[in-house]
Design a protein around this motif. Structure first.
Motif, PDB file in Angstrom:
ATOM      1  N   MET A   1       0.968  -1.092   0.105  1.00  0.00           N
ATOM      2  CA  MET A   1      -0.116  -0.015   0.088  1.00  0.00           C
ATOM      3  C   MET A   1       0.865   1.140  -0.107  1.00  0.00           C
ATOM      4  SD  MET A   1      -3.199   1.144   2.648  1.00  0.00           S
ATOM      5  CE  MET A   1      -2.007   1.202   4.150  1.00  0.00           C
TER       6      MET A   1
ATOM      7  N   THR B   1      -5.357   9.434  -2.979  1.00  0.00           N
ATOM      8  CA  THR B   1      -4.062   9.162  -2.018  1.00  0.00           C
ATOM      9  C   THR B   1      -3.288  10.638  -2.271  1.00  0.00           C
ATOM     10  OG1 THR B   1      -4.179   6.654  -1.943  1.00  0.00           O
ATOM     11  CG2 THR B   1      -1.946   8.060  -1.657  1.00  0.00           C
TER      12      THR B   1
ATOM     13  N   TRP C   1      -4.189   6.715   4.087  1.00  0.00           N
ATOM     14  CA  TRP C   1      -3.938   6.225   2.912  1.00  0.00           C
ATOM     15  C   TRP C   1      -4.811   5.001   2.513  1.00  0.00           C
ATOM     16  CZ3 TRP C   1       2.154   5.581   2.252  1.00  0.00           C
ATOM     17  CH2 TRP C   1       2.552   6.861   2.163  1.00  0.00           C
TER      18      TRP C   1
ATOM     19  N   GLN D   1      -7.448   4.859  -0.579  1.00  0.00           N
ATOM     20  CA  GLN D   1      -7.430   3.529  -1.598  1.00  0.00           C
ATOM     21  C   GLN D   1      -8.891   3.191  -1.619  1.00  0.00           C
ATOM     22  OE1 GLN D   1      -4.661   0.592  -1.096  1.00  0.00           O
ATOM     23  NE2 GLN D   1      -2.841   2.164  -1.597  1.00  0.00           N
TER      24      GLN D   1
END
Length: 384
Positions: free
Chosen positions: A1, A68, A295, A299
């Protein structure tokens, strides 16, 4: 990620935004704080970098870099100046609402100017008695032919002194509704609010609507759908606040490391003292954790997952709480200097405290998170 997140932000010029924050924005943050207003020239600086419209996809005039990248951008702005990040937040909320639910006429009138920073937006929800409780809203909107007539008193409107367009929440005979209102309309009175704890440069205002007439194109979505629209708009606001809190955390970490590397106590640098190491370690760990939570929410937004709403609540609750703790430790570590306007850590503490209240308080986030956990006891969210 983390790799994907960094790549997304690099694709939309992390270096350019970071350099702008370091060279232009951060050096002026204390000035904006003391004056309780921004220098409007900074609006053009934001516009030149596409920041005012970054919440939109490329097809609508935004950057198209993804959520992001948006999070990292708001983190960088928050690292430099929470007042400007707050202005960017409420503007993004209004622009997002316009783009998603606004009429074609309203989009034609406002969207290009809002993307360019030629028209700044603000978010008008909070009231004296109702707070942000939709069920208790006192502001009203009454239909009169092809127009609506607005009455009400809104408090703590971030950017309210500057805004050209106001996203207004009011009750109608069929339920809450949302309106995009020209701030220059007759029947609008604005009063600056300057005695606030943090984000002093965000030019907060009280706004009164008295027989304020707006056209049929001003309504955002159907009348009665205000609560559903607010859920989406507030999610964008909380997301930005969470990202901004990561910026405050990073700013606190940077300040503490600089001070610990240069200040001596008892013949040793502060960084050599174990209790100081513990402070810095905690801030560094919480900065990483908060960033990853933001984050994750980003996503999920990019994936179109409904789980992003709760992920944003979690990120906002953790990041805001951690930012207050980090700023408190940063002031403590700086000693008397931390209580002086000559060092930014005192401002970080005041700004961080505001983050625990705006866009849904920490206590509200706890309620929402606990309710979700009880409903979904064994479910795990997969961000991939």
């Amino acid at each position: 990620m983390a790799v994907r997140a960094e790549a997304a932000f690099d694709a939309w010029s992390r270096e350019r935004i970071g350099a702008f924050v370091d060279e232009v924005l951060a050096p002026r943050a204390a000035e904006f704080d003391r004056a309780a207003r921004i220098d409007t020239s900074i609006v053009g600086e934001f516009a030149a970098r596409g920041l005012w419209g970054a919440v939109l996809p490329a097809a609508e005039g935004g950057t198209g870099a993804g959520m992001t990248a948006l999070a990292r951008t708001h983190e960088e702005i928050g690292r430099g100046c929470s007042s400007m990040r707050s202005l960017l937040t409420v503007h993004s909320m209004a622009l997002y609402a316009l783009d998603r639910w606004g009429t074609d006429a309203a989009k034609s009138r406002w969207r290009a100017d809002m993307v360019a920073g030629a028209a700044l937006g603000a978010f008008c929800l909070t009231e004296e008695e109702a707070g942000s409780d939709f069920a208790a809203l006192q502001a009203s909107a009454r239909r009169d032919g092809d127009e609506w007539i607005l009455h009400g008193h809104k408090l703590w409107v971030t950017g309210g002194q500057l805004a050209d367009v106001l996203l207004v929440f009011a009750r109608t005979e069929v339920g809450p509704a949302v309106f995009l209102v020209d701030a220059a309309s007759p029947g609008i009175r604005r009063t600056p609010v300057t005695s606030i704890t943090g984000t002093r440069g965000s030019q907060v205002a009280e706004i009164v609507f008295e027989d304020c007439r707006v056209g049929a194109d001003a309504i955002i979505g159907p009348a009665g759908m205000g609560l559903a629209i607010a859920t989406g708009v507030l999610d964008i606001g909380r997301f930005s606040v969470a990202a901004g809190c990561v910026g405050i955390l990073q700013a606190c970490l940077n300040a503490c490391v600089r001070h610990a590397n240069s200040r001596q106590q008892g013949g040793s640098l502060l960084r050599e003292h174990q209790l100081v190491q513990q402070m810095i370690s905690t801030i560094a760990t919480n900065t990483r954790a908060a960033r990853l939570l933001v984050w994750q929410a980003a996503q999920l937004k990019d994936a179109g997952s409904p789980d992003t709403i709760m992920a944003t609540c979690v990120a906002k609750q953790f990041a805001a709480t951690a930012a207050v703790a980090a700023a408190n430790d940063a002031v403590q570590l700086h000693g008397a200097r931390g209580c002086s306007d000559d060092y930014p850590v005192g401002r970080y503490l005041r700004d961080a405290k505001v983050m625990e209240i705006i866009e849904g308080s920490t206590q509200l986030q706890h309620v929402l998170i606990a309710a979700d956990a009880c409903r979904n006891q064994a479910r795990v969210v997969d961000v991939d």
